[in-house]
Scaffold this motif. Sequence first.
Motif, PDB file in Angstrom:
ATOM      1  N   THR A  88       4.997  12.459  -2.326  1.00 44.12           N
ATOM      2  CA  THR A  88       3.841  11.869  -3.012  1.00 44.12           C
ATOM      3  C   THR A  88       2.554  12.024  -2.193  1.00 44.12           C
ATOM      4  O   THR A  88       1.527  12.491  -2.697  1.00 44.12           O
ATOM      5  N   GLY A 118       4.319   3.919  -1.342  1.00 45.71           N
ATOM      6  CA  GLY A 118       4.656   2.718  -2.097  1.00 45.71           C
ATOM      7  C   GLY A 118       5.861   2.879  -3.002  1.00 45.71           C
ATOM      8  O   GLY A 118       6.564   3.900  -2.988  1.00 45.71           O
ATOM      9  N   LEU A 119       6.066   1.856  -3.798  1.00 43.54           N
ATOM     10  CA  LEU A 119       7.196   1.781  -4.730  1.00 43.54           C
ATOM     11  C   LEU A 119       7.245   3.014  -5.616  1.00 43.54           C
ATOM     12  O   LEU A 119       6.205   3.442  -6.137  1.00 43.54           O
ATOM     13  N   THR A 120       8.404   3.546  -5.805  1.00 49.64           N
ATOM     14  CA  THR A 120       8.712   4.703  -6.664  1.00 49.64           C
ATOM     15  C   THR A 120       8.344   6.050  -6.034  1.00 49.64           C
ATOM     16  O   THR A 120       8.607   7.086  -6.629  1.00 49.64           O
ATOM     17  N   LYS A 124      -4.630  -3.470 -10.811  1.00 42.81           N
ATOM     18  CA  LYS A 124      -3.939  -4.454 -11.665  1.00 42.81           C
ATOM     19  C   LYS A 124      -2.957  -5.324 -10.881  1.00 42.81           C
ATOM     20  O   LYS A 124      -2.498  -6.349 -11.377  1.00 42.81           O
ATOM     21  N   TYR A 139      -3.650   7.033  -6.764  1.00 44.62           N
ATOM     22  CA  TYR A 139      -4.001   8.033  -5.752  1.00 44.62           C
ATOM     23  C   TYR A 139      -5.413   8.586  -5.896  1.00 44.62           C
ATOM     24  O   TYR A 139      -5.936   9.207  -4.964  1.00 44.62           O
ATOM     25  N   HIS A 181       0.371   2.598   1.805  1.00 47.97           N
ATOM     26  CA  HIS A 181      -0.189   2.131   0.533  1.00 47.97           C
ATOM     27  C   HIS A 181       0.761   1.132  -0.123  1.00 47.97           C
ATOM     28  O   HIS A 181       1.960   1.418  -0.260  1.00 47.97           O
ATOM     29  N   SER A 182       0.230  -0.009  -0.520  1.00 45.74           N
ATOM     30  CA  SER A 182       0.965  -0.984  -1.331  1.00 45.74           C
ATOM     31  C   SER A 182       2.231  -1.428  -0.597  1.00 45.74           C
ATOM     32  O   SER A 182       2.126  -1.998   0.482  1.00 45.74           O
ATOM     33  N   MET A 183       3.446  -1.166  -1.117  1.00 52.15           N
ATOM     34  CA  MET A 183       4.636  -1.470  -0.318  1.00 52.15           C
ATOM     35  C   MET A 183       4.547  -0.786   1.048  1.00 52.15           C
ATOM     36  O   MET A 183       4.996  -1.331   2.070  1.00 52.15           O
TER      37      MET A 183
HETATM   38  N1  LIG Z   1       6.294   2.146 -12.437  1.00 49.47           N
HETATM   39  C1  LIG Z   1       5.369   1.125 -12.082  1.00 49.47           C
HETATM   40  C2  LIG Z   1       4.258   1.648 -11.246  1.00 49.47           C
HETATM   41  C3  LIG Z   1       4.708   2.134  -9.910  1.00 49.47           C
HETATM   42  C4  LIG Z   1       3.522   2.340  -9.007  1.00 49.47           C
HETATM   43  O1  LIG Z   1       2.399   2.088  -9.369  1.00 49.47           O
HETATM   44  N2  LIG Z   1       3.791   2.771  -7.786  1.00 49.47           N
HETATM   45  C5  LIG Z   1       2.717   2.937  -6.860  1.00 49.47           C
HETATM   46  C6  LIG Z   1       2.965   2.091  -5.671  1.00 49.47           C
HETATM   47  S1  LIG Z   1       3.029   0.393  -6.161  1.00 49.47           S
HETATM   48  C7  LIG Z   1       3.397  -0.449  -4.723  1.00 49.47           C
HETATM   49  O2  LIG Z   1       4.065  -0.104  -3.833  1.00 49.47           O
HETATM   50  C8  LIG Z   1       2.575   4.397  -6.494  1.00 49.47           C
HETATM   51  O3  LIG Z   1       2.078   4.735  -5.438  1.00 49.47           O
HETATM   52  N3  LIG Z   1       2.999   5.259  -7.395  1.00 49.47           N
HETATM   53  C9  LIG Z   1       2.995   6.692  -7.194  1.00 49.47           C
HETATM   54  C10 LIG Z   1       1.874   7.415  -7.858  1.00 49.47           C
HETATM   55  O4  LIG Z   1       1.931   8.639  -7.861  1.00 49.47           O
HETATM   56  O5  LIG Z   1       0.932   6.765  -8.351  1.00 49.47           O
HETATM   57  C11 LIG Z   1       4.826   0.417 -13.306  1.00 49.47           C
HETATM   58  O6  LIG Z   1       5.447   0.578 -14.319  1.00 49.47           O
HETATM   59  O7  LIG Z   1       3.821  -0.305 -13.183  1.00 49.47           O
END
Ligand SMILES: N[C@@H](CCC(=O)N[C@@H](CSC=O)C(=O)NCC(=O)O)C(=O)O
Length: 284
Positions: free
Chosen positions: A61, A54-56, A230, A264, A149-151
């Motif tokens: 990961t 997902g994002l970030t 959330k 996770y 996951h997610s994105m």
């Molecule tokens: N920085 C964001 C939160 C970013 C986040 O929650 N990323 C998720 C995927 S969200 C959808 O694609 C993720 O998998 N993060 C990696 C992790 O290790 O948890 C915020 O400020 O809310």
Amino acid sequence: MEILSRHAAFGGVVLFCRHDSKAIGLPMRFSVFLPPSAVVEGAAPHAALMYLAGLTCTEETFMAKAGAQRVAAELGLVLVAPDTSPRGANVEGESAHWDFGLGAGFYLDATEAPWRTHYRMESWVADELPTLLARELPVDAARLGLFGHSMGGHGALTLALRHPGRFRTLSAFAPICAPTQCPWGEKAFRGYLGQDLAAWRAHDASELMRGQSGPPYPAGILVDQGLDDKFLAEQLKPELLEVACAEVGQPLTLRRHAGYDHGYYFISTFMEDHLRFHARGLAA
Ligand SMILES: N[C@@H](CCC(=O)N[C@@H](CSC=O)C(=O)NCC(=O)O)C(=O)O
């Protein structure tokens, strides 16, 4: 393909890899887990399961946090986790937002300048990477599964539906199910695809599912969703995928889990179920 690092795990090995991607026009990174049966001399091609994060996230990961290797070792499944966007495209403003640009490639080929030059994640993940994996590793390109996951759940659902026959099994954790109807999707699609709503719909899992003439995955799709997530109501909208699957007779196991959030700890709790689901489908 270059192996950047190698780590023994559960009798197999985790590899961090880089290759010069033609689709993206830049070096791209991905990680791989080879189960014990795939690290022996002359190993036969194995079923492989690709995870879209997902994002970030990065290619690290999933390998570090999802807890998938022990069961994948038992099942003889190769795991592959690509990075989530090009790195080094140097598009202005690329790192200004955590939900667009770097770490947020949305698994599509951008059509809008300046993104369209390198932001071509769909071509990389769905076309170039499977070919590379089958050439360089003991991977059977005819037995690929896809999850995310997610994105990355959006990526898994849309790439599987947009490339019929490429991925034999499909599942997702907390996927973005209707990106044309949520802020993350609207922002990404406006930036990468412009104003053409038909182009947006072609990358929306619920719209793609509604457009099917029959169930594309007759053996079923598995989706897990935490109810303390959330992002659930505003961004994910699994109820729209549920309706779309019902419309075309696509079997969907959508499990809603009280108390679980988006992270996770949730993913690792249900990872084993997903691995066994894919292993069954890929063996059939
Ligand atoms: N920085 C964001 C939160 C970013 C986040 O929650 N990323 C998720 C995927 S969200 C959808 O694609 C993720 O998998 N993060 C990696 C992790 O290790 O948890 C915020 O400020 O809310």
